[in-house]
Write a protein that holds these residues in place. Structure first.
Motif, short mmCIF file in Angstrom:
data_model
loop_
_atom_site.label_atom_id
_atom_site.label_comp_id
_atom_site.label_asym_id
_atom_site.label_seq_id
_atom_site.Cartn_x
_atom_site.Cartn_y
_atom_site.Cartn_z
N LEU A 9 0.83 -1.20 0.00
CA LEU A 9 0.00 0.00 0.00
C LEU A 9 0.87 1.26 0.00
CD1 LEU A 9 -1.91 -2.31 0.98
CD2 LEU A 9 -3.14 -0.57 2.27
N PRO A 10 0.37 2.35 -0.58
CA PRO A 10 1.19 3.58 -0.62
C PRO A 10 1.41 4.21 0.75
CG PRO A 10 -1.02 4.01 -1.45
CD PRO A 10 -0.91 2.53 -1.28
N GLU A 11 0.60 3.87 1.74
CA GLU A 11 0.72 4.43 3.08
C GLU A 11 0.60 3.32 4.12
OE1 GLU A 11 -2.26 7.37 3.56
OE2 GLU A 11 -1.41 8.77 2.09
N PRO A 12 1.07 3.57 5.35
CA PRO A 12 0.88 2.57 6.41
C PRO A 12 -0.59 2.30 6.66
CG PRO A 12 2.52 4.23 7.05
CD PRO A 12 1.89 4.72 5.78
N ILE A 13 -0.87 1.10 7.10
CA ILE A 13 -2.25 0.71 7.39
C ILE A 13 -2.62 1.24 8.77
CG2 ILE A 13 -3.83 -1.22 7.67
CD1 ILE A 13 -1.96 -2.86 5.91
N PRO A 14 -3.66 2.04 8.88
CA PRO A 14 -4.06 2.55 10.20
C PRO A 14 -4.55 1.43 11.10
CG PRO A 14 -5.72 3.09 8.56
CD PRO A 14 -4.57 2.51 7.80
N GLU A 15 -4.09 1.43 12.32
CA GLU A 15 -4.54 0.43 13.29
C GLU A 15 -5.77 0.97 14.00
OE1 GLU A 15 -1.56 -1.25 15.75
OE2 GLU A 15 0.01 -1.11 14.22
N ALA A 16 -6.92 0.72 13.41
CA ALA A 16 -8.19 1.29 13.87
C ALA A 16 -9.08 0.23 14.48
CB ALA A 16 -8.90 1.99 12.71
N GLY A 17 -8.52 -0.71 15.22
CA GLY A 17 -9.33 -1.73 15.88
C GLY A 17 -9.77 -2.86 14.96
N TRP A 18 -9.02 -3.12 13.88
CA TRP A 18 -9.38 -4.22 12.99
C TRP A 18 -9.26 -5.55 13.74
CZ3 TRP A 18 -11.33 -1.34 9.47
CH2 TRP A 18 -10.68 -0.19 9.01
N ASP A 19 -10.21 -6.45 13.49
CA ASP A 19 -10.14 -7.76 14.14
C ASP A 19 -10.39 -8.91 13.18
OD1 ASP A 19 -12.85 -7.47 13.70
OD2 ASP A 19 -13.35 -7.12 15.80
N THR A 20 -10.75 -8.62 11.94
CA THR A 20 -11.10 -9.68 10.99
C THR A 20 -10.47 -9.41 9.64
OG1 THR A 20 -13.25 -9.87 12.12
CG2 THR A 20 -13.01 -11.04 10.04
N VAL A 21 -10.04 -10.48 8.98
CA VAL A 21 -9.55 -10.42 7.60
C VAL A 21 -10.51 -11.23 6.73
CG1 VAL A 21 -7.66 -10.97 6.02
CG2 VAL A 21 -7.17 -10.13 8.33
N LEU A 22 -10.92 -10.65 5.62
CA LEU A 22 -11.87 -11.31 4.72
C LEU A 22 -11.27 -11.43 3.32
CD1 LEU A 22 -15.18 -9.37 5.58
CD2 LEU A 22 -14.45 -11.59 6.50
N VAL A 23 -11.61 -12.52 2.66
CA VAL A 23 -11.37 -12.66 1.22
C VAL A 23 -12.73 -12.83 0.57
CG1 VAL A 23 -10.34 -14.06 -0.60
CG2 VAL A 23 -9.09 -13.69 1.53
N THR A 24 -13.07 -11.90 -0.32
CA THR A 24 -14.37 -11.93 -0.97
C THR A 24 -14.19 -11.95 -2.49
OG1 THR A 24 -14.54 -9.51 -1.07
CG2 THR A 24 -15.37 -10.60 0.92
N VAL A 25 -15.30 -12.17 -3.16
CA VAL A 25 -15.34 -12.09 -4.63
C VAL A 25 -16.10 -10.82 -4.99
CG1 VAL A 25 -16.13 -13.16 -6.76
CG2 VAL A 25 -15.25 -14.58 -4.90
#
Length: 232
Positions: free
Chosen positions: A139-155
C-alpha cells in the motif's frame, strides 16, 4: 623545602627536611575523548532505533479458512495464511484451493472491524491455476490500526460500483488476541456422526495443517531468494 618542628632530632642538631607533597594530576580532555564519546552515543542511538524499527515492522500472522457460518462462496477446503505489516503497508498471503474466476470477477482482501462494520480494502488479486495463490500487496501508506479484528477474502464484480465487501465471502480469519478469534473457533467439533465421518474430519485437519506448514516453508524460501538477489 622548610623546617619541620616535629622532625628536629633530640640531640639538638638541626635537620633540614623536605616536605613531599602529593602530585597533582589535572584531567586532560582532548578531541580524541570527544570523538570517542560521540561514536559511543551514535552507536547506542543506532542500536535503539534499529530495535524499535524491527519491533514496529513485525508482521501480524492471520490464519484464513472457510467458515461455514460466514463463508458463502468457494470450496470448503480452501485455506491460507496472511502476513500484514501495518507500519509498512505490506500485505502478503498464500491461499490454497481458490477457484479461478471469470473475467467479470476478482478476489479482494479486506480488513474489517466487527463492532462497527467498518472495512478497509487492502487490494484485489486473481487466483492462479496452481493450488497455491501468492498475493503481494504494498500500500502507498501505512495501514491505520483502527481496531481491525477480521480479515476477509471476498469475490467482487469487475468493475465494482460498491465500495463495501460483496456478500460472496470465501475466507475468514481473526487477528490474534481479538474476541473474534474465539468466536470463529467452535468450542467443540460439530457432531457429524461416528465411524468414517470422524476419520474424514481428522483427515481434513491433517491436510490443512500440512498445507499451512508447506506455505510457511515456501514463504521462507521466497524470502531467502529475495535476500540473495538483493545482495550485491
Amino acid at each position: 623545602m622548610r623546617w619541620v618542628d616535629d622532625l628536629v632530632p633530640r640531640d639538638g642538631s638541626e635537620t633540614l627536611v623536605e616536605e613531599r607533597l602529593p602530585p597533582v594530576i589535572e584531567p586532560v580532555f582532548t578531541r580524541w575523548h570527544v570523538l570517542g564519546i560521540a561514536i559511543t552515543v551514535a552507536i547506542a542511538l543506532w542500536l535503539w532505533l534499529t530495535g524499535n524499527s524491527r519491533a514496529e515492522a513485525y508482521p501480524v500472522r492471520v490464519i484464513l479458512s472457510h467458515v461455514p457460518t460466514v463463508s458463502t462462496f468457494g470450496p470448503p477446503q480452501a485455506t491460507g495464511v496472511a502476513l500484514i505489516t501495518f507500519s509498512e503497508g505490506d500485505v502478503r498471503a498464500d491461499l490454497v484451493d481458490l477457484p479461478v474466476l471469470g473475467s467479470n470477477d476478482r478476489y479482494a482482501l479486506w480488513l474489517r472491524r466487527s463492532d462497527t462494520g467498518e472495512t478497509l480494502l487492502l487490494g484485489k488479486f486473481d487466483a492462479s491455476s496452481l493450488p497455491v495463490t501468492h498475493v503481494d500487496l504494498l500500500l502507498p501508506e501505512p495501514i491505520p490500526e483502527a481496531g481491525w479484528d477480521t480479515v476477509l477474502v471476498t469475490v467482487e464484480p469487475e468493475p465494482d460500483p460498491d465500495p463495501a465487501p460483496d456478500s460472496r465471502v470465501v475466507l475468514v480469519g481473526a487477528l490474534p488476541g481479538t474476541p473474534v478469534e474465539l468466536d470463529l473457533l467452535p468450542p467443540t467439533l460439530p457432531q457429524t456422526g461416528t465411524g468414517p465421518a470422524r476419520t474424514d474430519t481428522w483427515g481434513l485437519v491433517a491436510v490443512n495443517s500440512l498445507l499451512l506448514i508447506a506455505l510457511g516453508a515456501i514463504r521462507a524460501r521466497r524470502n531467502r531468494e529475495a535476500e540473495t538477489r538483493g545482495t550485491p
